[in-house]
Each structure stands twice: as structure tokens, then as C-alpha cells.
Design a protein around this motif. Structure first.
Motif, PDB file in Angstrom:
ATOM      1  N   TRP A 140      54.122  -2.491 -23.446  1.00  0.00           N
ATOM      2  CA  TRP A 140      53.582  -1.374 -22.683  1.00  0.00           C
ATOM      3  C   TRP A 140      53.252  -1.848 -21.262  1.00  0.00           C
ATOM      4  O   TRP A 140      52.770  -2.982 -21.067  1.00  0.00           O
ATOM      5  N   PRO A 141      53.486  -1.017 -20.262  1.00  0.00           N
ATOM      6  CA  PRO A 141      53.175  -1.433 -18.877  1.00  0.00           C
ATOM      7  C   PRO A 141      51.671  -1.587 -18.678  1.00  0.00           C
ATOM      8  O   PRO A 141      50.872  -0.825 -19.231  1.00  0.00           O
ATOM      9  N   ARG A 142      51.312  -2.596 -17.874  1.00  0.00           N
ATOM     10  CA  ARG A 142      49.906  -2.827 -17.559  1.00  0.00           C
ATOM     11  C   ARG A 142      49.716  -2.734 -16.054  1.00  0.00           C
ATOM     12  O   ARG A 142      50.573  -3.160 -15.281  1.00  0.00           O
ATOM     13  N   ARG A 143      48.573  -2.197 -15.694  1.00  0.00           N
ATOM     14  CA  ARG A 143      48.318  -1.995 -14.268  1.00  0.00           C
ATOM     15  C   ARG A 143      46.820  -2.013 -14.015  1.00  0.00           C
ATOM     16  O   ARG A 143      46.057  -1.370 -14.748  1.00  0.00           O
ATOM     17  N   ASP A 144      46.425  -2.726 -12.993  1.00  0.00           N
ATOM     18  CA  ASP A 144      45.025  -2.753 -12.555  1.00  0.00           C
ATOM     19  C   ASP A 144      44.983  -2.387 -11.086  1.00  0.00           C
ATOM     20  O   ASP A 144      45.467  -3.151 -10.238  1.00  0.00           O
ATOM     21  N   ASP A 145      44.439  -1.226 -10.790  1.00  0.00           N
ATOM     22  CA  ASP A 145      44.363  -0.771  -9.400  1.00  0.00           C
ATOM     23  C   ASP A 145      43.167  -1.390  -8.684  1.00  0.00           C
ATOM     24  O   ASP A 145      42.169  -1.779  -9.308  1.00  0.00           O
ATOM     25  N   ASP A 146      43.291  -1.439  -7.373  1.00  0.00           N
ATOM     26  CA  ASP A 146      42.211  -1.947  -6.533  1.00  0.00           C
ATOM     27  C   ASP A 146      41.015  -0.997  -6.601  1.00  0.00           C
ATOM     28  O   ASP A 146      41.167   0.221  -6.545  1.00  0.00           O
ATOM     29  N   GLU A 147      39.846  -1.572  -6.750  1.00  0.00           N
ATOM     30  CA  GLU A 147      38.634  -0.762  -6.874  1.00  0.00           C
ATOM     31  C   GLU A 147      37.797  -0.772  -5.601  1.00  0.00           C
ATOM     32  O   GLU A 147      36.608  -0.443  -5.624  1.00  0.00           O
ATOM     33  N   SER A 148      38.423  -1.104  -4.477  1.00  0.00           N
ATOM     34  CA  SER A 148      37.664  -1.143  -3.223  1.00  0.00           C
ATOM     35  C   SER A 148      37.174   0.234  -2.808  1.00  0.00           C
ATOM     36  O   SER A 148      36.209   0.351  -2.038  1.00  0.00           O
ATOM     37  N   TRP A 149      37.809   1.287  -3.335  1.00  0.00           N
ATOM     38  CA  TRP A 149      37.371   2.637  -2.985  1.00  0.00           C
ATOM     39  C   TRP A 149      35.968   2.924  -3.535  1.00  0.00           C
ATOM     40  O   TRP A 149      35.290   3.850  -3.071  1.00  0.00           O
ATOM     41  N   LEU A 150      35.536   2.113  -4.526  1.00  0.00           N
ATOM     42  CA  LEU A 150      34.186   2.284  -5.066  1.00  0.00           C
ATOM     43  C   LEU A 150      33.123   1.637  -4.189  1.00  0.00           C
ATOM     44  O   LEU A 150      31.940   1.977  -4.284  1.00  0.00           O
ATOM     45  N   ASN A 151      33.557   0.699  -3.340  1.00  0.00           N
ATOM     46  CA  ASN A 151      32.603  -0.042  -2.512  1.00  0.00           C
ATOM     47  C   ASN A 151      32.414   0.677  -1.181  1.00  0.00           C
ATOM     48  O   ASN A 151      33.378   1.072  -0.535  1.00  0.00           O
ATOM     49  N   ILE A 152      31.180   0.801  -0.780  1.00  0.00           N
ATOM     50  CA  ILE A 152      30.849   1.488   0.473  1.00  0.00           C
ATOM     51  C   ILE A 152      30.258   0.475   1.450  1.00  0.00           C
ATOM     52  O   ILE A 152      29.275  -0.202   1.136  1.00  0.00           O
ATOM     53  N   ASP A 153      30.891   0.365   2.597  1.00  0.00           N
ATOM     54  CA  ASP A 153      30.347  -0.449   3.687  1.00  0.00           C
ATOM     55  C   ASP A 153      29.387   0.442   4.474  1.00  0.00           C
ATOM     56  O   ASP A 153      29.807   1.284   5.264  1.00  0.00           O
ATOM     57  N   TYR A 154      28.092   0.249   4.248  1.00  0.00           N
ATOM     58  CA  TYR A 154      27.110   1.159   4.850  1.00  0.00           C
ATOM     59  C   TYR A 154      27.062   1.032   6.370  1.00  0.00           C
ATOM     60  O   TYR A 154      26.737   1.991   7.061  1.00  0.00           O
ATOM     61  N   ASN A 155      27.389  -0.154   6.882  1.00  0.00           N
ATOM     62  CA  ASN A 155      27.431  -0.295   8.343  1.00  0.00           C
ATOM     63  C   ASN A 155      28.535   0.561   8.935  1.00  0.00           C
ATOM     64  O   ASN A 155      28.342   1.263   9.935  1.00  0.00           O
ATOM     65  N   GLU A 156      29.708   0.518   8.296  1.00  0.00           N
ATOM     66  CA  GLU A 156      30.812   1.354   8.775  1.00  0.00           C
ATOM     67  C   GLU A 156      30.499   2.829   8.560  1.00  0.00           C
ATOM     68  O   GLU A 156      30.848   3.685   9.371  1.00  0.00           O
ATOM     69  N   PHE A 157      29.810   3.114   7.461  1.00  0.00           N
ATOM     70  CA  PHE A 157      29.418   4.491   7.177  1.00  0.00           C
ATOM     71  C   PHE A 157      28.503   5.031   8.273  1.00  0.00           C
ATOM     72  O   PHE A 157      28.665   6.151   8.742  1.00  0.00           O
ATOM     73  N   GLU A 158      27.532   4.212   8.703  1.00  0.00           N
ATOM     74  CA  GLU A 158      26.637   4.633   9.775  1.00  0.00           C
ATOM     75  C   GLU A 158      27.401   4.833  11.076  1.00  0.00           C
ATOM     76  O   GLU A 158      27.121   5.766  11.836  1.00  0.00           O
ATOM     77  N   ARG A 159      28.379   3.966  11.347  1.00  0.00           N
ATOM     78  CA  ARG A 159      29.173   4.123  12.564  1.00  0.00           C
ATOM     79  C   ARG A 159      29.989   5.403  12.524  1.00  0.00           C
ATOM     80  O   ARG A 159      30.154   6.086  13.532  1.00  0.00           O
ATOM     81  N   GLU A 160      30.506   5.732  11.338  1.00  0.00           N
ATOM     82  CA  GLU A 160      31.261   6.979  11.206  1.00  0.00           C
ATOM     83  C   GLU A 160      30.356   8.178  11.445  1.00  0.00           C
ATOM     84  O   GLU A 160      30.746   9.153  12.083  1.00  0.00           O
ATOM     85  N   LEU A 161      29.132   8.118  10.916  1.00  0.00           N
ATOM     86  CA  LEU A 161      28.196   9.227  11.123  1.00  0.00           C
ATOM     87  C   LEU A 161      27.861   9.406  12.595  1.00  0.00           C
ATOM     88  O   LEU A 161      27.633  10.521  13.061  1.00  0.00           O
ATOM     89  N   ALA A 162      27.853   8.298  13.320  1.00  0.00           N
ATOM     90  CA  ALA A 162      27.569   8.360  14.754  1.00  0.00           C
ATOM     91  C   ALA A 162      28.801   8.693  15.577  1.00  0.00           C
ATOM     92  O   ALA A 162      28.720   8.792  16.798  1.00  0.00           O
ATOM     93  N   GLY A 163      29.958   8.876  14.890  1.00  0.00           N
ATOM     94  CA  GLY A 163      31.187   9.181  15.602  1.00  0.00           C
ATOM     95  C   GLY A 163      31.787   7.984  16.301  1.00  0.00           C
ATOM     96  O   GLY A 163      32.587   8.122  17.222  1.00  0.00           O
TER      97      GLY A 163
END
Length: 634
Positions: free
Chosen positions: A361-384
Motif C-alpha cells: 500500500w502507498p505510504r505518505r507523510d505530508d509536511d505539517e508546517s501548516w500547523l505551526n504559526i510564526d507569531y512574529n510573522e503573524f504580527e507583521r502581517e496584521l500590521a500590513g
């Protein structure tokens, strides 16, 4: 079940047609009409059937491995009000991606079927307009939007509100009549369409990006079921996510007195496909498993399985056990399919896969980086000021950037105020009773250049004093905002325990202030009652009953000193008389007020009691008794 919204409640009198119906939460409904005057009734039906076949073809092309959160897209051919149409509804649960996938499919099919007119709405109503709120004209608000928004030939078309038309939503029949008789009336607004469909920019690539694969250790029987029916993972996760005490009891053989259908043994490594929402829901659940599942979890960790994957495996086993054995799920399609697979295994018609078969059977493990939040980048995005990096899921980043762009556009609008960019629109006021007295602007003229020039001219006419006042207000607002930012940064720098302590203290302070406000309100009410009682008896009458002596005009002559002394003595005596008159007046009226209570409780008695005063017997009553030959009590 028909989830379509109906007209509002009309009352229980004549013309009552039932209580208004509303869509349940997390449900999207869609309707497809074929409008072509050249087609007969039979041809219209055939055209709709062709639409169904085209939808099935799209599903086979793009949804080979797609897992719906709760329900898939479905269109049923029905007949309503003497016409054929396609109608369907989907419960998308927490996965908004499922809702937008349906929008994408229907919009794509509208290119092939140019005579198809499609309407799609959910619990919030015309949610496509909600997405495009930043680009809507003034007249297009929730009060008039129903049945005006349609998808046709890959475009978003809106039936405008004419000057002669009353400002009310259209009925479905009215909208279809307009489309059939005046097909040029529905208007195409490119800005609204761009905003409404901005979530579809990443499709069809986004369809596969919504899925997440991970390799997990699962019992052979569980792996067999998920291999044959991958979509069953959705009800498994939801059953675990919404577990109740009775479901948890079924996981304990010693209490339920029945052996487990899926014992935690004979583990094999297999790849399991989730949606991102399902995986996040399962991963985020804090749960203490029963004894036998807890022991299996410890064994998996000892074998070297990462604790996170081991916990997810145990949760899948528990969800499958509850889904199969709980009576409340016995009528669900997934539960019936699982029971049929188990019956095939018990009867020998099917067998569990071998290790060699599982290894293929095929096996696959996807990257889970989408679960991780960089809060510094998040704050920069909020500030535009977002950089090249990211803070999580790509679609979440895009949506946040869109939100920040809209917010910045609003802030930079010179005409914006606390009520919005142009103040409170008349249509935003719920005053339908005076609809006939209102005037309505033509939608085609709502964005005219003349209006913009007029607004600019009016702005230039403002005086320099007003500009100075505005500058001072802006400076004060900037200073207040700077103070808020400093306080917010200090708060965010605190630990979770310190934040919780501050929140508790703020809550106690709020409760204390609320109690004080209630006490002040009670005192205020008592004072008002007392004042009303005193006014009723004339105690607070400004005109004293005792007339003040009229002063004579004593001027200053050669004998000035003597006359001035007379004047001063007269004024002092008058002031003393005034004070005496007021006190006497108040006491007299207080006694009358007390007497008016006739022995009952009242404001005058309560006030004197609080002051520690006891009233003597009423002298008037004593005189009446003496007149009747009775001696007064002593």
C-alpha cells in the motif's frame, strides 16, 4: 429535508402560511434553474439531467481522494411550482473549504451551461456578498439582497433595485420572472465579482492542498476498513470529537460487559488520509484513554512510535469503536458500511490483509508546517508589513492579507467615521414601516464621478478652524492608541498564569463596580420616592406659606451710620425669619406627610425612622377626642 428559507412569519390570522424556516448552522444550499424560452418542459428536464452528469464528471476528475467534512455535494432533480430544477444542500461542518469547493464546481459548470442560473446561500444568507462587502454599493444590503445574487456564464450577476421598485427582497418567483422577461436587467459588477470569488483564485490546486496524509500504527482490522473506505475517517473523527459519557462507557469492556470490536492489538503501519480540519481536530483533543487503550498507547511509545502519532492512533480506534457500537449512530451510512465489512470478515467472505499486502500500500507523510504559526510573522502581517516568510497555512495567509488590505483601505478613507466610510446608510436602519416615504438612488448612478467631485468640493469648503480641531482630535487619538499599544505589549509579555490572575482581578473589580452601581440605583430610587411624596404634600414648595415682611427702602442720609445699622439689623432679622420659616414649613409638611400614611409604611415614616426620630401622638386627634368627652392620655 427542505432547508430553503421561506417568507417571514405573517401572524396567526388570515394568510398564515407557517412559521419562517431558516437554514441550520453550517449548511449551504444551492439551486439550479434552466431559463430558456425556446425549451419545452421535457427539454428543460433533460438539460438539468445533463448538468447532473457534468457535475459527476467533475467529481471524478478532481475528487478521487477528496474527503468531505460531513456531506458531499449533491443535486436532486425536483419539480417545484410547475417547473423542473436542481436543488441540494450540504452540511460542511467546520470545513469552510467544502463550501467554497461547491461554489467552484457550480461556477465552472455555468461556463458549459450558459442557460443555467444558479443561486447559492448559507446560514448567513448571501454569503458571496459578505465576501464582497468592501465593494458593494449603498443600496445592496441584507434587507434587499435575497434572491438578487446569481451565477450565470461564469459571472456573478445582481438584479438591481430600480427607482420604481419598493426596497424589499425579491421572491424567487419574482427573480425568475425578471431573468426570463428582462434578461438584460441583471448587472455584472466586476469589482463585486472579484471580491466575492477571491477565495477561488487557488482552485483547482487548492482541492488537493486541503488534504493531509500521515502514516500511523493501527490495528490490522482498522487498517483494512480505512483502506476499503477512506472517507470513513470523517465520521470517525467527528464521533470522537463530539463524544459523550455514554460513548466513553462503550470503550470500557468491564463496564459495558461486551468485548471490544477493535481491540488495540496487531498494529501495522498504514497511511491515513485526512482533511486538514479533521487532522487538526483530532490532534488538538486532550483526552485520557481508558485502561486498555492507555496501556496500548504506552506500548506504542516504547516501540519508538512518536507520542503524537501514537495518541492519534488510539483516538481513531476509540472513534471507530464508538461509531460502530453507539445506538445513536446506527442509522448513519458510515456505521452501516462498517457493520457490513465486519459481517464479511466474520462470514469468511473477506479476510484481513497480510503483511505483504499492507507493505504494497502507498505510504505518505505530508509536511505539517501548516500547523505551526510564526507569531512574529503573524504580527507583521496584521500590521500590513508581511515579509517573504509565512506564519501557517497558505490559504490562511491569503485570507489574512485580504483582510488587512480591506482594513487599511478603510483607514485611509478620509470620509470614514465610526459609522463606516460614508456614515450610516438609510437602508441600515430597520424602519421598513416608512418605506413608501423614502427615496432610492439608481444603482447605476451610485458610483458616479459627479458624486465623488461633489464630495471633494464639500471637503475643500471646510474652515481652517475645523481642520485645526480635527488635528487636535487626531493627536489625542494617536496618544490614546500609543498608550493602548504599550499596555497591550506589557500584557502579552506576561506568562499565562499572570494573564489569568489579571483577568480574575478584572472580573472581581467589574463585579464590585456592578454591585456599587446597583446600590446607588437603589438609593436613587428611594430618594425619588421620597421627593415625590414630599412634593405631594407641598414640603418642597418654593413659595413659603408664611409671608415675609416687606422691607422699606431705607436710604443713606446725613445720619448714614444710624440708618445703615438699622438696615443691617433688619436684613439679619429677615434672614433668621427666612430660615425659621423654611424649617417650620418643612417640619409641618413632614408631619402632614406622616399623618397621610394613616399608620401605614411610607417615605416620611421611613426617613424619620432612619434618623432615630419617633413622632408624638397627633394633637388634632387628641382635640377631637376631648371634644367627644374623652380625656387625653398622658
Amino acid at each position: 429535508m427542505d432547508f430553503s428559507p421561506q417568507d417571514d412569519f405573517k401572524g396567526l390570522g388570515e394568510g398564515f402560511d407557517g412559521f419562517p424556516k431558516r437554514l441550520p448552522e453550517d449548511v449551504v444550499e444551492y439551486i439550479v434553474f434552466i431559463i430558456d424560452s425556446k425549451l419545452s418542459d421535457t427539454q428543460t428536464r433533460e438539460r438539468l439531467q445533463a448538468f447532473q452528469r457534468a457535475l459527476n464528471a467533475l467529481e471524478k476528475k478532481f475528487l478521487k481522494e477528496y474527503i468531505w467534512q460531513r456531506e458531499s455535494i449533491k443535486l436532486d432533480l425536483i419539480r417545484e411550482h410547475g417547473r423542473w430544477l436542481l436543488k441540494g444542500s450540504t452540511n460542511y461542518g467546520d470545513s469552510v473549504a467544502d463550501e467554497w469547493l461547491i461554489v467552484y464546481f457550480l461556477r465552472e459548470l455555468s461556463k458549459e451551461f450558459k442557460d443555467a442560473w444558479i443561486r447559492i446561500y448559507d446560514t448567513d444568507g448571501e454569503f458571496l456578498l459578505i465576501e464582497a462587502a468592501n465593494a458593494l454599493p449603498k443600496w445592496l444590503n441584507p434587507e434587499v439582497a435575497e434572491n438578487r445574487v446569481w451565477i450565470n456564464n461564469h459571472r456573478l450577476l445582481i438584479i438591481p433595485l430600480s427607482k420604481q421598485e419598493s426596497p424589499n427582497p425579491l421572491s424567487q418567483l419574482e427573480a425568475l420572472t425578471i431573468i426570463r422577461e428582462t434578461p438584460a436587467r441583471p448587472q455584472h459588477y466586476p469589482k463585486i465579482e472579484e471580491e466575492a470569488f477571491h477565495r477561488l483564485n487557488g482552485y483547482p490546486t487548492a482541492i488537493s492542498e486541503n488534504q493531509h496524509h500521515v502514516t500511523l500504527p493501527l490495528p490490522r482490522k482498522v487498517a483494512h476498513i480505512l483502506q476499503l473506505k477512506p472517507s470513513i475517517i470523517s465520521p470517525i473523527v467527528e464521533t470522537f470529537y463530539l463524544r459523550d459519557p455514554l460513548s466513553l462507557r462503550l470503550l470500557q469492556p468491564e463496564k459495558s460487559k461486551t468485548p471490544a470490536l477493535f481491540p488495540p492489538e496487531d498494529f501495522v503501519d498504514v497511511s491515513v488520509r485526512f482533511t486538514k480540519v479533521l487532522y487538526a481536530q483530532l490532534l488538538g483533543q486532550n483526552w485520557t484513554p481508558p485502561v486498555h487503550l492507555g496501556e496500548a498507547l504506552e506500548q506504542l511509545v516504547k516501540r519508538g512510535v512518536p507520542s503524537e502519532k501514537a495518541e492519534i492512533s488510539i483516538k481513531i480506534i476509540a472513534g471507530l469503536e464508538m461509531l460502530t457500537r453507539h445506538n445513536v449512530f446506527s442509522d448513519k451510512k458510515a456505521a452501516r458500511e462498517i457493520n457490513l465489512l465486519l459481517e464479511d470478515l466474520e462470514s469468511g467472505e473477506d479476510s484481513l490483509p497480510t503483511d505483504a499486502e499492507i507493505a504494497a500500500w502507498p505510504r505518505r507523510d505530508d509536511d505539517e508546517s501548516w500547523l505551526n504559526i510564526d507569531y512574529n510573522e503573524f504580527e507583521r502581517e496584521l500590521a500590513g508589513k508581511g515579509g517573504g516568510g509565512g506564519f501557517g497555512d497558505k490559504s490562511a495567509q491569503d485570507n489574512l492579507k485580504k483582510m488587512v488590505e480591506r482594513f487599511n483601505a478603510f483607514i485611509e478613507d478620509d470620509d470614514a467615521g465610526i459609522d463606516g466610510a460614508d456614515g450610516l446608510d438609510p437602508m441600515d436602519v430597520d424602519n421598513d414601516s416608512d418605506a413608501e416615504n423614502r427615496t432610492w438612488e439608481d444603482p447605476e448612478d451610485c458610483d458616479s464621478d459627479e458624486d465623488d467631485e461633489k464630495k471633494k468640493g464639500d471637503a475643500k469648503k471646510k474652515t481652517g478652524t475645523e481642520n485645526d480641531d480635527n488635528d487636535e482630535d487626531d493627536q489625542r487619538a494617536d496618544a490614546e492608541y500609543a498608550e493602548y499599544e504599550k499596555a497591550y505589549e506589557k500584557f502579552m509579555a506576561l506568562s499565562a498564569a499572570e494573564k489569568a490572575l489579571l483577568v480574575d482581578e478584572a472580573r472581581e473589580l467589574a463585579l464590585t463596580e456592578e454591585a456599587e452601581r446597583e446600590e446607588d440605583e437603589e438609593i436613587k430610587n428611594l430618594s425619588e420616592m421620597m421627593e415625590a411624596e414630599l412634593f405631594g404634600h407641598g414640603a418642597l414648595n418654593a413659595n413659603s406659606k408664611t409671608e415675609k415682611p416687606v422691607r422699606k427702602n431705607l436710604g443713606v442720609s446725613a445720619k448714614g451710620k444710624e440708618k445703615m445699622e438699622v438696615v443691617e439689623e433688619t436684613e439679619e432679622s429677615d434672614e433668621e425669619e427666612d430660615m425659621l420659616d423654611d424649617d417650620y414649613n418643612l417640619a409641618e409638611n413632614m408631619l402632614k406627610s406622616f399623618k397621610g400614611q394613616a399608620g401605614m409604611a411610607g417615605p416620611a415614616g421611613n426617613l424619620m425612622g432612619l434618623m432615630g426620630l419617633q413622632f408624638p401622638p397627633d394633637a388634632d386627634d387628641e382635640h377631637k377626642q376631648i371634644g367627644k368627652g374623652k380625656a387625653p392620655e398622658r
